[in-house]
Design an enzyme around this catalytic site. Structure first.
Site, short mmCIF file in Angstrom:
data_model
loop_
_atom_site.label_atom_id
_atom_site.label_comp_id
_atom_site.label_asym_id
_atom_site.label_seq_id
_atom_site.Cartn_x
_atom_site.Cartn_y
_atom_site.Cartn_z
N ASP A 88 -40.28 32.79 15.60
CA ASP A 88 -39.38 32.75 16.74
C ASP A 88 -38.08 33.45 16.35
O ASP A 88 -37.51 33.15 15.30
CB ASP A 88 -39.12 31.29 17.13
CG ASP A 88 -38.54 31.17 18.53
OD1 ASP A 88 -38.68 32.12 19.32
OD2 ASP A 88 -37.96 30.11 18.84
N HIS A 127 -27.17 34.34 24.49
CA HIS A 127 -27.58 32.98 24.10
C HIS A 127 -26.87 32.57 22.80
O HIS A 127 -26.28 31.49 22.71
CB HIS A 127 -29.10 32.93 23.95
CG HIS A 127 -29.61 31.65 23.34
ND1 HIS A 127 -29.55 30.43 23.98
CD2 HIS A 127 -30.21 31.41 22.15
CE1 HIS A 127 -30.07 29.49 23.20
NE2 HIS A 127 -30.48 30.06 22.08
N ASP A 157 -40.34 27.48 24.47
CA ASP A 157 -40.20 26.84 23.16
C ASP A 157 -39.40 25.55 23.35
O ASP A 157 -38.19 25.52 23.13
CB ASP A 157 -39.49 27.79 22.20
CG ASP A 157 -39.65 27.34 20.75
OD1 ASP A 157 -40.72 26.83 20.40
OD2 ASP A 157 -38.69 27.48 19.98
N ARG A 173 -32.73 18.73 21.36
CA ARG A 173 -31.44 19.19 20.81
C ARG A 173 -30.81 18.19 19.86
O ARG A 173 -30.13 18.59 18.91
CB ARG A 173 -30.47 19.50 21.96
CG ARG A 173 -30.96 20.55 22.95
CD ARG A 173 -31.22 21.88 22.27
NE ARG A 173 -31.64 22.90 23.24
CZ ARG A 173 -32.03 24.12 22.90
NH1 ARG A 173 -32.12 24.46 21.62
NH2 ARG A 173 -32.39 24.99 23.82
N LYS A 207 -38.33 21.29 17.17
CA LYS A 207 -39.07 22.38 17.82
C LYS A 207 -40.58 22.23 17.75
O LYS A 207 -41.29 22.63 18.68
CB LYS A 207 -38.73 23.70 17.12
CG LYS A 207 -37.28 24.11 17.20
CD LYS A 207 -36.98 24.82 18.50
CE LYS A 207 -35.61 25.45 18.48
NZ LYS A 207 -35.34 26.17 19.73
#
Lengths: 442, 442
Positions: free
Chosen positions: B142, B149, B249, B253, B269
């Protein structure tokens, strides 16, 4: 009634195979590590088990009816040239096969002369074997379980706060790359990459790494999967572990330190990871267990999902691990590899079971054959540092080799050799399969 | 002499298949995305290609001799229920197959009535298809290629230095987890995990995440491998790319922000990543290319290994991507999904070719079927933020749904839908395969 150990599995049982009782080989009846190998006579890789100076060819055992007493699915798994199908059958099958192999090889088991002859025919001299990958590895995770490593590396980069606040609570880990996992003996190409600009307003460099390092680690092979969404509780985590091996997670420190913020190591690591061809089964490690490492203070006590009595009591591995280096010049002068460090794995802050419980605590699914590495294993004192980053204080205090050469980091031609063994009073010594790699220029 | 396009591949060519010329389906003759599907009549997954309201069953095409004009290895690859063997054959084979399929489906190709009948027999109504994984994915990486972002997230956590010094030079990436990649439509279990202690001297919590987020991304599928130790130069990087798809994905958080120092995201993740069942081949994206994004200043110019003229000229993807959300209450009241954001992928700071060149610049080997994701795609303005972390400023400014419900992060029952399309004057519209997932409690 007292339970009685099977005679072939007692710590005093011996094998009739050449070299099995030689402590310098570390491959007694009580060890029996797995590998995948090819002998000179064979044109196909076979599953094998190390015993003394030999490898027992499990494919040949299966073919010649030596395993006719055990369930057919185990026999089928023995004919596959990777451990995954055997792993998939679970701990009961692993125990059945191990016990059957021990019976074949033990001096204390009465063996018909026909069975003994067939067993001898299934033995191959280990020196003639060519190894291949023992496991198909679907996923590779690298942890950071040595607090001494974390603290000493932290001291280099964050002297005011060497240990981050999460360390004592979270078994820190990250995903590694499976495609670049290579077998011991594969030469390691010095990677190129970006490194930090000399001045903050300059362009970064792009060149072969000048701070190539090794990392002394243990690899933990997952033998049992869990479904996505179903964590493995700490009480059952051990039963998911098939075996261990030595592992070297090669690292390019300049690439790593420039790229790793904020998402972690990437190209500084994924150019190569070396694994030993030998996997020592967990069942061989019973005599070499030790308690979980103590916490630094009562607030650092682990959360309940990481705690269970048996793991606290004997979750760590009491194995001695060593790093050796031999330079090209040392080889030319026939100087033996020099030991750079020596450490005991029992100093790890997190146990293998804790790593498994943590990894799956969010529902992440482990797969059969997955590789979890401990992260660099260092001990509390400087001589037990598991990488050059620590040993040379990031290259600022080079070490001196017997030839007078100095090393801040690895140079082309250097060979790094990882060794490990277990010793416990009243038990034969076991030696883990070596993990080697030589650096060559890109 | 002017080169002339094959009539079936011209932007004006049309297909006789039902729905192929309907811009709301976005599946014209010029798109032809791949999938693996199972029809009601079949008990095996087959490779398929989307056209209008139908799927062309490539297994049936191969079986009934429709592909007898093309090399046998391509036909064999069409009979395999995953794209990997086809990918492995390389770009020339991909082009041959695409052109053959276009000839079968185009109104501008004279087709014998027998061939036309057999082609019709190989068509299945898409609505009746059940999808499975289109590719076996050996490794998943990733990236973090949206500078908007990176900057907006950086602002939340490091207001004094939102963009780290390496960002403009290094295509930041990290390894993800392949085992928890799931197909669009799979429900997503809210993961449990550790979160930061409220006071620095307290114990961390362990509970279901309270900040579950989506991430709008594009997945890039690698179709051609490179050997370990051999980087892919930027000039050839595009030829290693097979196709793209929408990817979510999912991220927790609170877990992520507590665990990610110093080795990057892990359990925040790896509980789930959703992919669309549809892969749009790179060859369909010609009309939707755009120049590489400009650098912020001359010192941020990319290093030579990341630069080539054709990539700078047309390396980015001019695709519009959107995120929709529908809550349980909205579903009950039959309220249509609400659009949360809209962004153009051409704003990405790094092109797909740059990601491939960087990933392999240290010699890392990509494998056929590897998945590289762009990272969250956000645009320069707030309404084009590709995740709730940005949209709600880490939950502090919740958004309001049409029902009056507010969302700081996702709640159980929420369904997130990723959509994407390409529009270019003089070319038919293409719509990427959707990627959906609904949250359920753990």
């Amino acid at each position: 009634m007292m339970s009685q150990a099977h005679p072939s599995t007692s710590p005093h049982a011996e094998s009739w195979v050449f070299g099995a009782n030689n402590p310098d080989l570390g491959l007694p009846l009580q060890h029996l590590p797995y590998c995948v190998f090819q002998s000179i006579d064979s044109n196909q890789p076979h599953l094998g088990v190390g015993i003394g100076a030999c490898i027992l060819d499990l494919f040949v055992c299966a073919e010649t009816g030596l395993f006719d007493h055990i369930p057919a699915d185990i026999v089928t798994a023995c004919s596959f040239p990777a451990l995954n199908p055997l792993m998939d059958l679970g701990p009961k099958a692993w125990a059945t096969l191990r016990s059957e192999i021990q019976a074949l090889l033990s001096t204390s088991t009465p063996l018909s002369s026909d069975r003994r002859l067939r067993t001898e025919a299934a033995l191959v001299t280990a020196r003639e074997a060519i190894f291949s990958a023992p496991v198909f590895i679907p996923n590779y995770t690298d942890f950071y379980s040595s607090i001494d490593h974390a603290e000493r590396v932290g001291m280099l980069f964050r002297p005011d706060q060497p240990l981050l606040p999460n360390y004592q609570h979270v078994p820190i880990g990250y995903h590694g790359r499976t495609s670049s996992i290579v077998l011991s003996g594969t030469s390691i190409q010095r990677p190129k990459g970006q490194s930090k600009p000399v001045r903050s307003e300059a362009q970064p460099g792009f060149a072969p790494t000048t701070s190539l390092d090794y990392e002394l680690e243990l690899g933990l092979y997952i033998g049992q999967s869990n479904p996505l969404g179903t964590p493995i509780p700490i009480e059952r985590a051990s039963s998911h572990l098939f075996g261990i091996s030595l592992l070297n997670d090669w690292s390019a420190r300049d690439i790593q330190s420039w790229e790793y913020q904020p998402l972690g190591p990437f190209l500084g690591k994924n150019f190569a990871t070396s694994i030993s061809p030998w996997i020592t089964p967990i069942s061989a490690l019973g005599p070499f267990r030790s308690p979980a490492a103590p916490r630094l203070h009562h607030l650092a006590e682990s959360l309940p999902y990481l705690l269970c009595r048996s793991d606290q009591h004997a979750g760590n591995l009491n194995l001695i691990l060593e790093v050796f280096l031999v330079s090209l010049e040392m080889k030319k002068k026939s100087i033996a590899p020099v030991r750079l460090s020596r450490v005991c794995a029992r100093d790890l802050y997190w146990t293998p079971a804790q790593l498994i419980a943590h990894h799956t605590s969010n529902g992440c699914n482990l797969q059969v054959g997955d590789l979890l590495a401990t992260g660099t294993i260092s001990g509390p004192d400087h001589a037990s540092a598991g990488c050059l980053l620590e040993l040379t204080s990031n290259g600022t205090q080079p070490i001196t080799l017997p030839t007078g050469e100095s090393r801040a980091f690895l140079v082309d031609g250097d060979e790094v050799i990882l060794r490990g063994y277990g010793e416990a009073s009243g038990h034969p010594r076991i030696i883990l399969g070596e993990c080697r790699g030589t650096i060559h220029s890109g």
